[in-house]
Design a protein around this motif. Structure first.
Motif, short mmCIF file in Angstrom:
data_model
loop_
_atom_site.label_atom_id
_atom_site.label_comp_id
_atom_site.label_asym_id
_atom_site.label_seq_id
_atom_site.Cartn_x
_atom_site.Cartn_y
_atom_site.Cartn_z
N PRO A 1 3.28 -10.75 -0.29
CA PRO A 1 2.25 -11.04 -1.30
C PRO A 1 1.63 -9.72 -1.77
CG PRO A 1 1.45 -11.60 0.90
CD PRO A 1 2.89 -11.21 1.05
N ILE A 2 1.81 -9.38 -3.06
CA ILE A 2 1.47 -8.04 -3.53
C ILE A 2 -0.01 -7.71 -3.35
CG2 ILE A 2 1.26 -6.60 -5.60
CD1 ILE A 2 3.94 -7.51 -6.49
N ASP A 3 -0.90 -8.61 -3.75
CA ASP A 3 -2.33 -8.29 -3.67
C ASP A 3 -2.77 -8.05 -2.23
OD1 ASP A 3 -2.53 -8.50 -6.38
OD2 ASP A 3 -3.38 -10.53 -6.39
N GLN A 4 -2.27 -8.88 -1.33
CA GLN A 4 -2.61 -8.72 0.08
C GLN A 4 -2.05 -7.40 0.61
OE1 GLN A 4 -1.40 -12.01 2.54
NE2 GLN A 4 -1.78 -10.92 4.45
N VAL B 1 -1.37 -4.68 -1.07
CA VAL B 1 -2.11 -3.55 -1.66
C VAL B 1 -3.41 -3.31 -0.89
CG1 VAL B 1 -3.47 -2.85 -3.68
CG2 VAL B 1 -1.09 -3.61 -3.95
N GLU B 2 -4.10 -4.37 -0.54
CA GLU B 2 -5.32 -4.19 0.25
C GLU B 2 -5.00 -3.54 1.60
OE1 GLU B 2 -8.56 -4.58 -0.65
OE2 GLU B 2 -7.58 -4.85 -2.59
N LEU C 1 4.42 -3.13 -7.43
CA LEU C 1 3.51 -2.73 -6.36
C LEU C 1 2.75 -1.47 -6.73
CD1 LEU C 1 2.70 -3.51 -3.38
CD2 LEU C 1 4.19 -1.64 -2.69
N SER D 1 0.02 -2.23 -9.27
CA SER D 1 -1.12 -2.89 -8.62
C SER D 1 -1.90 -1.92 -7.74
CB SER D 1 -0.62 -4.08 -7.78
OG SER D 1 -1.70 -4.78 -7.22
N LEU D 2 -1.18 -1.05 -7.03
CA LEU D 2 -1.84 -0.08 -6.15
C LEU D 2 -2.69 0.90 -6.96
CD1 LEU D 2 -2.32 1.23 -3.40
CD2 LEU D 2 -0.14 2.44 -3.67
N ARG E 1 -4.04 0.39 -9.92
CA ARG E 1 -5.23 -0.33 -10.42
C ARG E 1 -6.28 -0.44 -9.34
NH1 ARG E 1 -1.41 -3.78 -12.84
NH2 ARG E 1 -1.66 -5.32 -11.15
N ARG E 2 -5.84 -0.74 -8.12
CA ARG E 2 -6.80 -0.88 -7.01
C ARG E 2 -7.43 0.46 -6.66
NH1 ARG E 2 -10.48 -1.26 -4.27
NH2 ARG E 2 -10.72 -2.36 -2.27
N THR F 1 -10.47 1.63 -8.56
CA THR F 1 -11.77 1.00 -8.27
C THR F 1 -12.45 1.61 -7.04
OG1 THR F 1 -10.92 -0.74 -6.80
CG2 THR F 1 -10.87 -1.18 -9.17
#
Length: 474
Positions: free
Chosen positions: A269-272, A274-275, A305, A308-309, A311-312, A315
């Motif tokens: 799961p990409i979002d998980q 990345v966190e 990935l 997404s990384l 972008r994260r 922040t």
């Protein structure tokens, strides 16, 4: 991106003295050698305090105090020793706000981490080992295991109070006495802990704290009346310590460097993930021996990935460690910042592609923006050497076998991470990784009941859990 109003924690909650002595035999004194050094706030470069530097005579006094205390402390029933450990744990909880602020000021880590991660774990380790103190005969090390004697403990600057707890709690629970040397750049929380020991009415000499640089640690490790040495720090210093205690009969545990692989499969799961990647490398500014500093991504997932990384990472808030909104604090010292910069420059020179989010760094203090390198090969120095900073090297793989081969292609063996929705794949890959700790769909999670330690150049011996008792028992 949200704009966050400043939310600073007050530094007035903790009182920092202008100078500190050594804690020997239950009281503070200035030290016989008379040398001092300064500890600074890495976020501002302001001097926080002047601290005594222990010389050979001071180390002799501390070891002698621990030896005198050993007879009565080791003779106490385990349930009685447990009472002191429980008391220390409760005082740490009661004074956790003071300690969190002190740790962030002296170390540079965000207050959110020292408050929500470090301090709860510190108290948890003392509670956990307090529970073991009267059950040592049931720990699997014989019906009547005995303490070793005087333990010399040398701890690093990345988790000053937590590394103290990892070492002091099992040593006291098993009936040993301690002489501890904190890192030169972060002595304050250990000296605060000395006051916690006095508040808990711990008998004099059971815990002694000698501050200073590498010379002080070398005197302590080589002292002939020390029975056990525990060290957490660099692999280079670990090798020197192993040589110095060789043939002396001293018991030794080493927890050294790492270059952990964080493996992301195409079904993760990409979002998980990345966190977990962000937590794995940017937590505590990457000043983590088990940091996920090598990201191994399956080729088909690489582009989404990375998008997404990035972008994260855009922040992440870099700045004042005492601001509760801060994600990435200050680098611990000028020397460490220099090393991070040098290795990052080498990464660029060797052809890797460097990227950092737009990031305004403060004018004063030691700062480095969160950074990723793509196009990294196993030959790059940034993929082989421990940077110990917020720098991530990204490599790709096609098959699970290739991922395992690349993950194990390192002289280190401390930790690893695996991201996949298939439990069978996680178990199969984890079984092939030469790492002491393997996280599945998470990273940097710690528990006092779980052992921690590595293989190869990451050291030997385990801290935490039932296994952590063994290092302090004959």
């Amino acid at each position: 991106m949200f704009e966050y109003a400043p939310a600073p924690e007050s530094r007035s909650v903790v009182e920092i003295a202008s100078s500190y002595g050594l804690f020997i035999d239950g009281s503070f004194d200035g030290g016989k050698d008379g040398d001092v050094f300064k500890t600074v706030n890495p976020a501002t470069e302001e001097v926080l305090a002047e601290v005594a530097s222990a010389g050979p005579e001071d180390v002799d006094r501390a070891v002698a105090a621990a030896r005198r205390a050993f007879g009565t402390w080791s003779a106490l029933p385990g349930a009685e020793r447990a009472k002191y450990l429980f008391r220390i744990a409760r005082i740490i909880q009661e004074r956790s706000r003071e300690l969190a602020v002190l740790e962030s000021l002296d170390n540079g880590k965000p207050i959110r981490e020292s408050r929500d991660v470090d301090l709860p774990l510190v108290a948890a380790h003392f509670f956990y080992y307090a529970g073991w103190a009267d059950k040592l005969g049931h720990a699997g090390f014989g019906p009547d295991p005995r303490p070793l004697g005087v333990a010399a403990q040398v701890i690093p600057w990345n988790f000053p109070l937590l590394m103290l707890a990892w070492k002091v709690a099992p040593a006291l629970a098993t009936g040993n006495t301690v002489v501890l040397k904190p890192a030169e750049t972060t002595p304050l929380s250990a000296l605060f802990f000395a006051d916690v020991c006095r508040q808990a009415e711990l008998p004099a000499g059971v815990v002694n704290i000698v501050t200073g640089a590498g010379d002080t640690g070398a005197y302590l490790v080589a002292h002939p009346d020390v029975d056990k040495v525990a060290f957490t720090g660099s692999t280079e210093v670990g090798r020197e310590i192993a040589r110095s205690v060789s043939g002396t009969g001293k018991r030794l545990t080493l927890e050294l460097g790492g270059k952990a692989a964080n493996i992301v499969f195409d079904d993760a799961p990409i979002d998980q993930a990345v966190e977990g990647i962000v937590n794995g490398i940017f937590f505590n500014q990457g000043h983590v021996c088990c940091a996920g500093s090598r990201l191994l991504v399956q080729e088909s997932l690489f582009e989404p990935l990375m998008d997404s990384l990035k972008r994260r990472m855009a922040t992440l808030r870099v700045g004042d460690p005492l601001d509760k909104n801060t994600d990435v604090g200050a680098i611990n010292s000028a020397a460490q910042l220099t090393r991070i910069r040098e290795l990052s420059e080498i990464g660029s020179v060797e052809g890797a592609e460097r990227w950092s989010p737009e990031c305004q760094l403060p004018d004063r203090g030691f700062w480095f923006a969160p950074t990723i390198f793509t196009g990294v090969t196993q030959a790059h120095r940034i993929a082989r050497e421990e940077i110990f900073g917020p720098v991530l090297s990204v490599l790709t793989f096609r098959t699970p076998d290739e991922a395992v081969a690349k993950a194990n292609n390192t002289p280190y063996g401390l930790s690893a991470g695996i991201w996949s929705e298939k439990g069978s794949r996680i178990l199969a890959v984890a079984d092939q990784l030469r790492a002491g700790v393997v996280w599945a769909n998470t990273f940097n999670k710690f528990d006092p009941a779980s052992p921690f330690g590595g293989y190869k150049e990451s050291g030997y011996g385990r801290e935490g859990g039932r296994h952590g008792l063994e290092a302090y028992l004959a």
